[in-house]
Scaffold this motif. Structure first.
Motif, short mmCIF file in Angstrom:
data_model
loop_
_atom_site.label_atom_id
_atom_site.label_comp_id
_atom_site.label_asym_id
_atom_site.label_seq_id
_atom_site.Cartn_x
_atom_site.Cartn_y
_atom_site.Cartn_z
N MET A 1 -10.33 -1.75 2.87
CA MET A 1 -9.28 -2.67 3.12
C MET A 1 -9.02 -3.39 1.64
N THR A 2 -9.90 -3.83 1.08
CA THR A 2 -9.73 -4.51 -0.35
C THR A 2 -9.04 -3.40 -1.23
N THR A 3 -9.08 -2.05 -1.12
CA THR A 3 -8.50 -1.17 -1.97
C THR A 3 -6.79 -1.09 -1.46
N VAL A 4 -6.73 -0.89 -0.36
CA VAL A 4 -5.40 -0.78 0.29
C VAL A 4 -4.63 -2.09 -0.07
N HIS A 5 -5.28 -3.45 0.18
CA HIS A 5 -4.49 -4.40 -0.32
C HIS A 5 -4.22 -4.57 -1.80
N ALA A 6 -5.03 -3.86 -2.76
CA ALA A 6 -4.79 -4.11 -4.13
C ALA A 6 -3.70 -3.11 -4.52
N LEU A 7 -3.57 -1.93 -3.74
CA LEU A 7 -2.57 -0.78 -3.94
C LEU A 7 -1.46 -1.54 -3.40
N TRP A 8 -1.40 -2.26 -2.53
CA TRP A 8 0.06 -2.87 -1.81
C TRP A 8 0.65 -3.91 -2.75
N ILE A 9 -0.30 -4.97 -3.26
CA ILE A 9 0.33 -5.95 -4.17
C ILE A 9 0.76 -5.39 -5.31
N ARG A 10 0.45 -4.24 -5.84
CA ARG A 10 0.87 -3.52 -7.02
C ARG A 10 2.23 -2.90 -6.78
N LEU A 11 2.64 -2.78 -5.70
CA LEU A 11 3.94 -2.10 -5.38
C LEU A 11 5.12 -3.17 -5.73
N PRO A 12 6.27 -2.62 -6.15
CA PRO A 12 7.34 -3.51 -6.61
C PRO A 12 7.62 -4.26 -5.28
N VAL A 13 8.12 -5.38 -5.59
CA VAL A 13 8.65 -6.28 -4.41
C VAL A 13 9.57 -5.64 -3.43
N LEU A 14 10.73 -4.79 -4.24
CA LEU A 14 11.69 -4.09 -3.34
C LEU A 14 10.95 -3.31 -2.30
N ILE A 15 9.93 -2.36 -2.79
CA ILE A 15 9.34 -1.44 -1.90
C ILE A 15 8.80 -2.31 -0.88
N GLN A 16 7.74 -3.32 -1.03
CA GLN A 16 7.34 -4.12 -0.16
C GLN A 16 8.01 -4.60 0.87
N ALA A 17 9.31 -5.07 0.46
CA ALA A 17 10.16 -5.68 1.42
C ALA A 17 10.91 -4.85 2.36
N VAL A 18 11.28 -3.42 1.81
CA VAL A 18 11.80 -2.54 2.56
C VAL A 18 10.74 -1.99 3.72
N VAL A 19 9.57 -1.65 3.13
CA VAL A 19 8.48 -1.19 3.97
C VAL A 19 8.12 -2.26 5.25
N THR A 20 8.15 -3.39 4.82
CA THR A 20 7.85 -4.29 5.85
C THR A 20 8.94 -4.79 6.77
N GLY A 21 10.03 -4.66 6.26
CA GLY A 21 11.14 -5.10 7.03
C GLY A 21 11.50 -3.76 8.08
N LEU A 22 11.46 -2.61 7.63
CA LEU A 22 11.43 -1.52 8.72
C LEU A 22 10.42 -1.68 9.58
N ALA A 23 9.18 -1.92 9.30
CA ALA A 23 8.12 -2.13 10.33
C ALA A 23 8.74 -3.10 11.35
N VAL A 24 9.23 -4.30 10.93
CA VAL A 24 9.27 -5.30 11.61
C VAL A 24 10.63 -4.90 12.76
N ALA A 25 11.51 -4.10 12.08
CA ALA A 25 12.66 -3.81 12.76
C ALA A 25 12.16 -2.70 13.79
N THR A 26 11.30 -1.69 13.50
CA THR A 26 10.88 -0.60 14.45
C THR A 26 9.98 -1.56 15.48
N ALA A 27 9.27 -2.30 15.29
CA ALA A 27 8.40 -3.08 16.26
C ALA A 27 9.25 -3.67 17.12
N GLY A 28 10.57 -4.24 16.91
CA GLY A 28 11.45 -5.11 17.68
C GLY A 28 12.25 -4.24 18.41
#
Length: 293
Positions: A1-28
């Motif tokens: 989990m620590t490794t995944v989190h470390a990789l996640w926070i290294r991603l550009p904000v734009l990619i983080q936002a798009v991935v998270t937003g799509l996940a939220v939209a899909t869940a809803g």
């Protein structure tokens, strides 16, 4: 989990936002699409999908606003949802600006429909289902669209990109993503991308100026409900301003209806710009008061 989190926070904000937003939209949205499709096939006289979705949407709303597990992400979820309360005196300017913006978008589609061929949506035969079921399905669909899409796109996607890259890039990215997501609808093609980007600009500017998704939720839900009932009544989508496609100006030349549409677009768009400017001023005035609270 620590490794995944470390990789996640290294991603550009734009990619983080798009991935998270799509996940939220899909869940809803996926649960409601599944429920209403099942309800149409099984006991359509009883709109049983509506109360089930109402409970799910309530739980969804609580979670995306920071409640529930894990508590380590609560603050981030609360900030990303952007569901901040709005002072009473900002609601009027926000709704006025949004309505003028949406009318401008419809007039823009009137102009574009004479420049390029827009898709024509098939008429839906709502008469084959009970009126009460159709009414409740439409209203729930509108609420789901308003809450989920505004939270995911104007909240989870736009807000972090806006903080890093500014509102213009954030709205362009969000609008493009918003349009691409609607390509899942059979009547939507890439030629409608300017329409979805323009709609995203209307809602995105409201979210940026008020730092809240609540006004755009109200307009989005209301607009979707109006469009659905209009589709049933007239057999065409909101971007189809006439029952039958008119000749493109490249084929038939300029005519009075096209020029009238263009003039109306200029006038309403100018009024929308003024309204957004007034909203910006009102929001700046209200911020010190909110900060003191």
């Amino acid at each position: 989990m620590t490794t995944v989190h470390a990789l996640w926070i290294r991603l550009p904000v734009l990619i983080q936002a798009v991935v998270t937003g799509l996940a939220v939209a899909t869940a809803g949205t996926i649960p409601w699409a599944t429920l209403v499709a099942a309800n149409i096939k099984h006991k359509p006289a009883l709109p049983w999908a509506v109360p089930i979705m109402a409970v799910y949407l309530w739980l969804f709303w609580r979670y995306v606003r920071g409640e529930g597990w894990p508590q380590s992400t609560a603050a981030a979820r609360r900030a990303s949802s952007r569901a901040n309360g709005l002072p009473a005196d900002l609601w009027g300017p926000a709704l006025l600006a949004g309505v003028l913006g949406l009318v401008s978008v419809l007039l823009l589609q009137g102009v574009l429909s004479r420049v390029v061929v827009l898709p024509q949506q098939r008429d839906l035969d709502a008469a084959q289902y009970p009126a009460l079921s159709v009414l409740l399905w439409v209203l729930m669909s509108a609420v789901v669209a308003g809450v989920v899409e505004e939270t995911s796109f104007r909240g989870y996607v736009q807000a972090p990109i806006e903080r890093r890259h500014g509102p213009v890039i954030a709205i362009l990215v969000t609008g493009s993503l918003f349009g691409l997501m609607h390509l899942t609808h059979p009547e939507v093609t890439l030629v409608l991308m300017p329409y979805y980007i323009a709609v995203a600009a209307v809602y995105g500017a409201l979210a940026h100026l008020t730092d809240s998704t609540l006004p755009s939720m109200v307009l989005h839900a209301g607009g979707n409900a109006f469009s659905a009932f209009d589709l049933f009544a007239r057999g065409r989508s909101e971007w189809q301003l006439s029952a039958a496609p008119k000749a493109l100006i490249w084929e038939g030349g300029l005519d009075a209806p096209f020029l009238a549409n263009a003039v109306a677009l200029f006038v309403v768009a100018a009024a929308a710009v003024w309204a957004y400017s007034e909203l910006s001023h009102a929001a700046r005035t209200a911020r010190p008061t909110r900060a003191e609270e």
